[in-house]
Design a protein around this motif. Structure first.
Motif, PDB file in Angstrom:
ATOM      1  N   GLU A  96       0.810  -1.057  -0.229  1.00  0.00           N
ATOM      2  CA  GLU A  96       0.152  -0.100  -0.018  1.00  0.00           C
ATOM      3  C   GLU A  96       0.765   1.229   0.002  1.00  0.00           C
ATOM      4  O   GLU A  96       0.538   2.221  -0.604  1.00  0.00           O
ATOM      5  CB  GLU A  96      -0.781  -0.018   1.246  1.00  0.00           C
ATOM      6  CG  GLU A  96      -1.955  -1.126   0.948  1.00  0.00           C
ATOM      7  CD  GLU A  96      -3.024  -1.030   2.441  1.00  0.00           C
ATOM      8  OE1 GLU A  96      -4.238  -1.122   2.416  1.00  0.00           O
ATOM      9  OE2 GLU A  96      -2.451  -1.344   3.437  1.00  0.00           O
ATOM     10  N   ASP A 124      -2.317   1.975  -8.157  1.00  0.00           N
ATOM     11  CA  ASP A 124      -3.656   1.543  -7.874  1.00  0.00           C
ATOM     12  C   ASP A 124      -3.813   0.019  -7.434  1.00  0.00           C
ATOM     13  O   ASP A 124      -4.263  -0.459  -6.431  1.00  0.00           O
ATOM     14  CB  ASP A 124      -4.657   1.916  -8.585  1.00  0.00           C
ATOM     15  CG  ASP A 124      -6.103   1.372  -8.496  1.00  0.00           C
ATOM     16  OD1 ASP A 124      -6.616   1.790  -7.423  1.00  0.00           O
ATOM     17  OD2 ASP A 124      -6.539   0.606  -9.248  1.00  0.00           O
ATOM     18  N   TYR A 125      -3.098  -0.687  -8.347  1.00  0.00           N
ATOM     19  CA  TYR A 125      -3.077  -2.278  -8.117  1.00  0.00           C
ATOM     20  C   TYR A 125      -2.149  -2.647  -7.127  1.00  0.00           C
ATOM     21  O   TYR A 125      -2.434  -3.793  -6.319  1.00  0.00           O
ATOM     22  CB  TYR A 125      -2.764  -3.018  -9.426  1.00  0.00           C
ATOM     23  CG  TYR A 125      -3.803  -2.968 -10.406  1.00  0.00           C
ATOM     24  CD1 TYR A 125      -4.847  -4.402 -10.260  1.00  0.00           C
ATOM     25  CD2 TYR A 125      -4.027  -2.186 -11.364  1.00  0.00           C
ATOM     26  CE1 TYR A 125      -5.694  -4.283 -11.307  1.00  0.00           C
ATOM     27  CE2 TYR A 125      -5.209  -2.248 -12.178  1.00  0.00           C
ATOM     28  CZ  TYR A 125      -5.823  -3.671 -12.051  1.00  0.00           C
ATOM     29  OH  TYR A 125      -6.946  -3.621 -12.770  1.00  0.00           O
ATOM     30  N   GLU A 126      -1.121  -1.860  -6.659  1.00  0.00           N
ATOM     31  CA  GLU A 126      -0.357  -2.176  -5.705  1.00  0.00           C
ATOM     32  C   GLU A 126      -1.206  -2.048  -4.336  1.00  0.00           C
ATOM     33  O   GLU A 126      -0.902  -2.798  -3.228  1.00  0.00           O
ATOM     34  CB  GLU A 126       1.132  -1.382  -5.724  1.00  0.00           C
ATOM     35  CG  GLU A 126       2.013  -1.692  -6.682  1.00  0.00           C
ATOM     36  CD  GLU A 126       2.476  -3.028  -6.362  1.00  0.00           C
ATOM     37  OE1 GLU A 126       2.704  -3.529  -5.317  1.00  0.00           O
ATOM     38  OE2 GLU A 126       3.044  -3.547  -7.627  1.00  0.00           O
ATOM     39  N   LYS A 127      -1.869  -1.102  -4.315  1.00  0.00           N
ATOM     40  CA  LYS A 127      -2.819  -0.859  -3.140  1.00  0.00           C
ATOM     41  C   LYS A 127      -3.674  -1.865  -2.917  1.00  0.00           C
ATOM     42  O   LYS A 127      -4.106  -2.180  -1.845  1.00  0.00           O
ATOM     43  CB  LYS A 127      -3.567   0.796  -3.296  1.00  0.00           C
ATOM     44  CG  LYS A 127      -2.277   1.826  -3.183  1.00  0.00           C
ATOM     45  CD  LYS A 127      -3.016   3.178  -3.503  1.00  0.00           C
ATOM     46  CE  LYS A 127      -4.321   3.497  -2.561  1.00  0.00           C
ATOM     47  NZ  LYS A 127      -4.697   4.914  -3.030  1.00  0.00           N
ATOM     48  N   ARG A 128      -4.380  -2.476  -4.319  1.00  0.00           N
ATOM     49  CA  ARG A 128      -5.362  -3.473  -4.017  1.00  0.00           C
ATOM     50  C   ARG A 128      -4.586  -4.803  -3.414  1.00  0.00           C
ATOM     51  O   ARG A 128      -5.370  -5.633  -2.401  1.00  0.00           O
ATOM     52  CB  ARG A 128      -5.756  -3.776  -5.405  1.00  0.00           C
ATOM     53  CG  ARG A 128      -6.657  -2.754  -5.845  1.00  0.00           C
ATOM     54  CD  ARG A 128      -7.426  -3.301  -7.233  1.00  0.00           C
ATOM     55  NE  ARG A 128      -7.963  -2.051  -7.925  1.00  0.00           N
ATOM     56  CZ  ARG A 128      -8.619  -2.211  -9.039  1.00  0.00           C
ATOM     57  NH1 ARG A 128      -8.690  -3.446  -9.636  1.00  0.00           N
ATOM     58  NH2 ARG A 128      -9.042  -1.079  -9.983  1.00  0.00           N
ATOM     59  N   ALA A 131      -4.106  -4.252   0.362  1.00  0.00           N
ATOM     60  CA  ALA A 131      -5.323  -4.289   1.106  1.00  0.00           C
ATOM     61  C   ALA A 131      -5.774  -5.913   1.340  1.00  0.00           C
ATOM     62  O   ALA A 131      -5.931  -6.331   2.365  1.00  0.00           O
ATOM     63  CB  ALA A 131      -6.541  -3.670   0.425  1.00  0.00           C
ATOM     64  N   ALA A 132      -5.513  -6.767   0.244  1.00  0.00           N
ATOM     65  CA  ALA A 132      -5.558  -8.010   0.292  1.00  0.00           C
ATOM     66  C   ALA A 132      -4.589  -8.641   1.308  1.00  0.00           C
ATOM     67  O   ALA A 132      -4.897  -9.740   1.953  1.00  0.00           O
ATOM     68  CB  ALA A 132      -5.379  -8.949  -1.166  1.00  0.00           C
ATOM     69  N   GLN A 273      -6.465 -13.992  -4.904  1.00  0.00           N
ATOM     70  CA  GLN A 273      -6.866 -12.641  -5.313  1.00  0.00           C
ATOM     71  C   GLN A 273      -5.841 -12.059  -5.863  1.00  0.00           C
ATOM     72  O   GLN A 273      -5.710 -11.183  -6.604  1.00  0.00           O
ATOM     73  CB  GLN A 273      -7.336 -12.206  -4.071  1.00  0.00           C
ATOM     74  CG  GLN A 273      -7.884 -10.611  -3.879  1.00  0.00           C
ATOM     75  CD  GLN A 273      -8.619 -10.163  -2.732  1.00  0.00           C
ATOM     76  OE1 GLN A 273      -8.478 -10.897  -1.851  1.00  0.00           O
ATOM     77  NE2 GLN A 273      -9.273  -9.347  -3.032  1.00  0.00           N
ATOM     78  N   CYS A 274      -4.600 -12.078  -5.358  1.00  0.00           N
ATOM     79  CA  CYS A 274      -3.281 -11.546  -5.753  1.00  0.00           C
ATOM     80  C   CYS A 274      -3.151 -11.724  -7.431  1.00  0.00           C
ATOM     81  O   CYS A 274      -2.933 -10.980  -8.165  1.00  0.00           O
ATOM     82  CB  CYS A 274      -1.960 -11.842  -5.106  1.00  0.00           C
ATOM     83  SG  CYS A 274      -2.186 -10.932  -3.396  1.00  0.00           S
ATOM     84  N   HIS A 277      -5.523  -9.754  -9.331  1.00  0.00           N
ATOM     85  CA  HIS A 277      -5.235  -8.348  -9.648  1.00  0.00           C
ATOM     86  C   HIS A 277      -4.114  -8.475 -10.599  1.00  0.00           C
ATOM     87  O   HIS A 277      -4.041  -7.471 -11.368  1.00  0.00           O
ATOM     88  CB  HIS A 277      -4.900  -7.922  -8.172  1.00  0.00           C
ATOM     89  CG  HIS A 277      -5.969  -7.751  -7.222  1.00  0.00           C
ATOM     90  ND1 HIS A 277      -7.103  -7.222  -7.577  1.00  0.00           N
ATOM     91  CD2 HIS A 277      -5.817  -7.632  -5.917  1.00  0.00           C
ATOM     92  CE1 HIS A 277      -7.887  -7.139  -6.347  1.00  0.00           C
ATOM     93  NE2 HIS A 277      -7.052  -7.508  -5.525  1.00  0.00           N
TER      94      HIS A 277
END
Length: 390
Positions: A96, A124-128, A131-132, A273-274, A277
């Motif tokens: 994040e 944005d994807y690194e933040k996702r 979060a995961a 999930q990773c 993404h």
């Protein structure tokens, strides 16, 4: 003050007595009450469970939080919150933070530039991903780490306390056995000395003393037998309590087995999930124009190249007509598809993971793309989705 001194002296005397008793047992000079084989097996199993649970707990902590001691003092902060029974504040993960830095850089470089736009998307994807990761850490801490820590801090401490108490009672029992044995030997000796008194002796007082000593030792034997019965009763009661606690290790392992399944499920969901993404990120990046490659291509194209002719003239991928592209006589290769890919337009070929296709390139084509063929279907495919086999 006098009470403390007496207590200290009593403790020192007990410690010395225990040390002498342990030394005698090691040298084979003192009697030692042995526990049955089943009890010894339970204790060995409990020790093994504790040792491996502790190692698994510590390594899982390292897995979930690789750098607990950092410049923010995160570990100290968590320790203080735990001691004061307070909920620790949520903290951004490394992914994040990386995403935030990338977005900040994109704002500085300009979101409209190729580099800034890509930074914004990747950030944005690194933040996702972060979060995961945070959700995975929280789930694992609740479903896996907490039960392990509860066992080490709760159940195991109780078992250790009862085992120490059992060991002390065993030493008391062995001491009573030794005292009884010593009293019986002294009694037998006194009886032997008083069996044949010499009445011609001018001082028959020795016989009277021997009889009195025999009576005293008989009384000592009775007292020692009473103490031994009491010590044996306390030892048996404590052995039963300890045995029940040790047998509870089986249910503890069953509980840890359930927690382990939950940890694996959480880990699988996190990695899945990773993966999703990253697939989405690759698709988005694949749709972006590669400014660096296009600039390099245009820089080597000369206006007269078309007039000079030849099949080696560069091909503009934006105007490339897939139906007119022919596979070269040599240079085709087999490739395995790594991920599913949905074609963005009619010039691209949709892909399914694990399928095999034939790929080749054409002169002047973007190096990030290849022409892929599957039966009668043909289209552009991204290189990052392929594993070239031959």
């Amino acid at each position: 003050m006098d009470f403390n001194v007496k207590k200290l002296a009593s403790g020192a005397g007990l410690f010395f007595t225990r040390a002498v008793q342990y030394t005698g047992e090691k040298l084979g000079q003192a009697e030692k009450t042995e526990l049955d084989a089943h009890f010894e097996n339970l204790m060995s199993r409990a020790d093994c469970t504790k040792n491996w649970t502790e190692k698994i707990y510590r390594q899982t902590e390292i897995l979930l939080q690789p750098n607990p001691i950092d410049h923010t003092g995160a570990r100290i902060e968590e320790f203080l919150y735990e001691k004061f029974d307070m909920k620790a504040p949520s903290r951004d993960t490394n992914s994040e933070l990386l995403g935030q830095y990338m977005e900040g850089a994109a704002q500085e470089f300009g979101p409209g530039t190729p580099y800034g736009n890509t930074l914004m998307i990747v950030g944005d994807y690194e933040k996702r991903l972060g979060a995961a990761e945070r959700e995975f850490i929280q789930t694992s801490a609740i479903s896996f780490l907490t039960p392990l820590r509860n066992f080490l801090d709760g159940d195991w401490r109780t078992i250790s306390k009862e085992r120490r108490l059992l060991e002390n009672l065993r030493l008391d029992l062995d001491a009573c056995k030794a005292r009884l044995k010593k009293a019986k030997m002294a009694e037998a000796k006194a009886v032997c000395e008083g069996e044949a008194p010499d009445f011609n002796e001018t001082r028959p007082r020795n016989y009277v003393l021997s009889a009195s000593a025999s009576a005293l030792w008989t009384e000592e034997v009775e007292k020692a037998e009473q103490d031994l019965r009491l010590a044996q009763t306390e030892f048996d009661r404590q052995a039963e309590v300890t045995r029940l606690l040790l047998e509870g290790i089986s249910s503890t392992q069953v509980n840890h087995l359930r927690c382990l399944h939950e940890f694996v499920e959480a880990q699988a969901a996190y990695y899945k999930q990773c993966h999703l993404h990253m697939q989405e990120l690759q698709k988005e990046l694949g749709r972006l124009p590669n400014a660096f490659t296009l600039n390099s291509t245009h820089s080597v194209v000369h206006p007269d190249s078309a007039a000079e002719g030849g099949s080696s003239s560069p091909v503009d991928t934006d105007t490339l007509k897939i139906e007119e592209v022919q596979a070269p006589a040599t240079g085709t290769r087999k490739a395995k598809v790594l991920y599913d890919y949905d074609a963005a337009d009619s010039s691209e070929l949709s892909l399914l993971a694990d399928e095999l296709i034939t790929v080749y390139t054409v002169p002047g084509m973007d190096s990030d793309w290849l022409i892929g063929e599957r039966g009668n279907q043909k289209g552009k495919v991204p290189v990052t989705y392929l594993e070239l086999l031959s």
